[in-house]
Design an enzyme around this catalytic site. Structure first.
Site, PDB file in Angstrom:
ATOM      1  N   HIS A 296       0.888  -1.148  -0.077  1.00  0.00           N
ATOM      2  CA  HIS A 296      -0.169   0.125   0.106  1.00  0.00           C
ATOM      3  C   HIS A 296       1.002   1.347   0.004  1.00  0.00           C
ATOM      4  O   HIS A 296       0.482   2.026  -0.951  1.00  0.00           O
ATOM      5  CB  HIS A 296      -0.980   0.162   1.330  1.00  0.00           C
ATOM      6  CG  HIS A 296      -2.118  -1.175   1.297  1.00  0.00           C
ATOM      7  ND1 HIS A 296      -2.223  -1.845   2.459  1.00  0.00           N
ATOM      8  CD2 HIS A 296      -2.846  -1.336   0.365  1.00  0.00           C
ATOM      9  CE1 HIS A 296      -3.325  -2.732   2.191  1.00  0.00           C
ATOM     10  NE2 HIS A 296      -3.621  -2.269   0.980  1.00  0.00           N
TER      11      HIS A 296
ATOM     12  N   SER B 205      -3.346  -7.911   2.469  1.00  0.00           N
ATOM     13  CA  SER B 205      -3.443  -7.653   3.858  1.00  0.00           C
ATOM     14  C   SER B 205      -4.032  -8.962   4.409  1.00  0.00           C
ATOM     15  O   SER B 205      -3.753  -9.415   5.635  1.00  0.00           O
ATOM     16  CB  SER B 205      -4.741  -6.701   4.072  1.00  0.00           C
ATOM     17  OG  SER B 205      -3.920  -5.473   3.646  1.00  0.00           O
TER      18      SER B 205
ATOM     19  N   ARG C 297      -1.804  -5.489  -8.507  1.00  0.00           N
ATOM     20  CA  ARG C 297      -0.914  -6.695  -8.113  1.00  0.00           C
ATOM     21  C   ARG C 297      -0.821  -7.674  -9.608  1.00  0.00           C
ATOM     22  O   ARG C 297       0.187  -8.192  -9.880  1.00  0.00           O
ATOM     23  CB  ARG C 297      -0.780  -7.455  -7.240  1.00  0.00           C
ATOM     24  CG  ARG C 297      -0.503  -6.708  -5.631  1.00  0.00           C
ATOM     25  CD  ARG C 297      -1.233  -7.507  -4.655  1.00  0.00           C
ATOM     26  NE  ARG C 297      -2.345  -7.336  -4.686  1.00  0.00           N
ATOM     27  CZ  ARG C 297      -3.318  -7.442  -3.539  1.00  0.00           C
ATOM     28  NH1 ARG C 297      -2.636  -7.582  -2.162  1.00  0.00           N
ATOM     29  NH2 ARG C 297      -4.868  -7.782  -3.768  1.00  0.00           N
TER      30      ARG C 297
ATOM     31  N   LYS D 284     -16.435  -7.630   4.116  1.00  0.00           N
ATOM     32  CA  LYS D 284     -15.564  -7.917   5.039  1.00  0.00           C
ATOM     33  C   LYS D 284     -15.718  -7.418   6.474  1.00  0.00           C
ATOM     34  O   LYS D 284     -16.343  -6.466   6.955  1.00  0.00           O
ATOM     35  CB  LYS D 284     -14.190  -7.347   4.594  1.00  0.00           C
ATOM     36  CG  LYS D 284     -13.542  -7.696   3.248  1.00  0.00           C
ATOM     37  CD  LYS D 284     -12.419  -7.046   2.844  1.00  0.00           C
ATOM     38  CE  LYS D 284     -11.653  -7.426   1.493  1.00  0.00           C
ATOM     39  NZ  LYS D 284     -10.693  -6.609   1.195  1.00  0.00           N
TER      40      LYS D 284
HETATM   41  O1  PNS Z   1      -9.232  -2.718   0.405  1.00  0.00           O
HETATM   42  P1  PNS Z   1     -10.570  -3.287  -0.164  1.00  0.00           P
HETATM   43  O2  PNS Z   1     -11.298  -4.041   0.750  1.00  0.00           O
HETATM   44  O3  PNS Z   1     -10.410  -4.050  -1.399  1.00  0.00           O
HETATM   45  O4  PNS Z   1     -11.018  -1.911  -0.536  1.00  0.00           O
HETATM   46  C1  PNS Z   1     -12.515  -1.989  -1.075  1.00  0.00           C
HETATM   47  C2  PNS Z   1     -13.231  -0.555  -0.915  1.00  0.00           C
HETATM   48  C3  PNS Z   1     -13.267  -0.469   0.611  1.00  0.00           C
HETATM   49  C4  PNS Z   1     -12.534   0.517  -1.768  1.00  0.00           C
HETATM   50  C5  PNS Z   1     -14.652  -0.759  -1.554  1.00  0.00           C
HETATM   51  O5  PNS Z   1     -15.325  -1.687  -0.697  1.00  0.00           O
HETATM   52  C6  PNS Z   1     -15.519   0.621  -1.334  1.00  0.00           C
HETATM   53  O6  PNS Z   1     -15.344   1.467  -2.228  1.00  0.00           O
HETATM   54  N1  PNS Z   1     -16.322   0.898  -0.195  1.00  0.00           N
HETATM   55  C7  PNS Z   1     -17.059   2.012   0.017  1.00  0.00           C
HETATM   56  C8  PNS Z   1     -18.559   1.883  -0.205  1.00  0.00           C
HETATM   57  C9  PNS Z   1     -18.819   2.062  -1.936  1.00  0.00           C
HETATM   58  O7  PNS Z   1     -18.561   2.956  -2.261  1.00  0.00           O
HETATM   59  N2  PNS Z   1     -19.289   0.892  -2.357  1.00  0.00           N
HETATM   60  C10 PNS Z   1     -19.169   0.865  -3.786  1.00  0.00           C
HETATM   61  C11 PNS Z   1     -18.055   0.526  -4.507  1.00  0.00           C
HETATM   62  S1  PNS Z   1     -18.361   0.384  -6.383  1.00  0.00           S
END
Ligand code: PNS
Length: 159
Positions: A17, A127, A90, A41
């Site tokens: 990150h 992670s 990645r 999650k």
């Molecule tokens: O590190 P991650 O868990 O892969 O990140 C995913 C994350 C947190 C970026 C995604 O779940 C997100 O954007 N969540 C916020 C809520 C939202 O906007 N959801 C619609 C995404 S298209």
């Protein structure tokens, strides 16, 4: 001034990150690391802890801030006047996950997602794997910023 948001769960933040943050900062004037809730999650670390360790890990980087965000990411981007979402890739499987999110976010507010290729030597770091290694007694020092390992071990001990 171009502001980019780098969102993720950061559970915990890894050296992968931090690599993306540094690369994003070389392109954008300001980078906001957005520690978000991912509804699919259940995090090991609570939101405040994830924000704190991400802030510590990026404190040396000028023009980088860490914030917590809840709710829709595109709304957070609008509040912060960020026109771009940055994500690290990645490999191809990351792209398969990220592509629908990028299209969805763009269709809601028009925000663009830019993908940055991380350092190849860090491409095995995730992670989820870091948590798993720690959970089974392995050292995670080489995968996470200084000071993160004790935080993860403490969370595992109290989980
Ligand atoms: O590190 P991650 O868990 O892969 O990140 C995913 C994350 C947190 C970026 C995604 O779940 C997100 O954007 N969540 C916020 C809520 C939202 O906007 N959801 C619609 C995404 S298209």
């Amino acid at each position: 001034m171009t502001v980019a948001v780098f969102p993720g769960s950061f559970d915990p933040i890894t050296l992968g990150h931090v690599d993306i943050v540094v690369r994003a900062r070389s392109v954008f004037d300001r980078v906001i690391v957005a520690v978000a809730h991912n509804s699919s999650k259940t995090p090991l670390l609570d939101l405040d802890t994830r924000v704190r360790i991400a802030a510590d890990a990026t404190a040396h980087l000028e023009g980088v801030e860490v914030m917590a965000t809840q709710g829709l990411l595109v709304e957070f981007c609008e509040e912060q006047r960020a026109s771009v979402i940055v994500k690290g890739l990645r490999g191809g499987s990351d792209y398969d996950i990220e592509r629908p999110m990028a299209l969805m976010n763009r269709s809601i507010t028009g925000v663009e997602t830019l993908f940055i290729t991380g350092d190849n030597g860090l491409s095995h770091i995730a992670s989820s794997l870091v948590r798993d290694v720690a959970r089974h007694g392995g050292s995670i020092k080489q995968y996470v910023p200084h000071g993160v390992e004790p935080v993860v071990l403490d969370a595992l001990a109290h989980h």
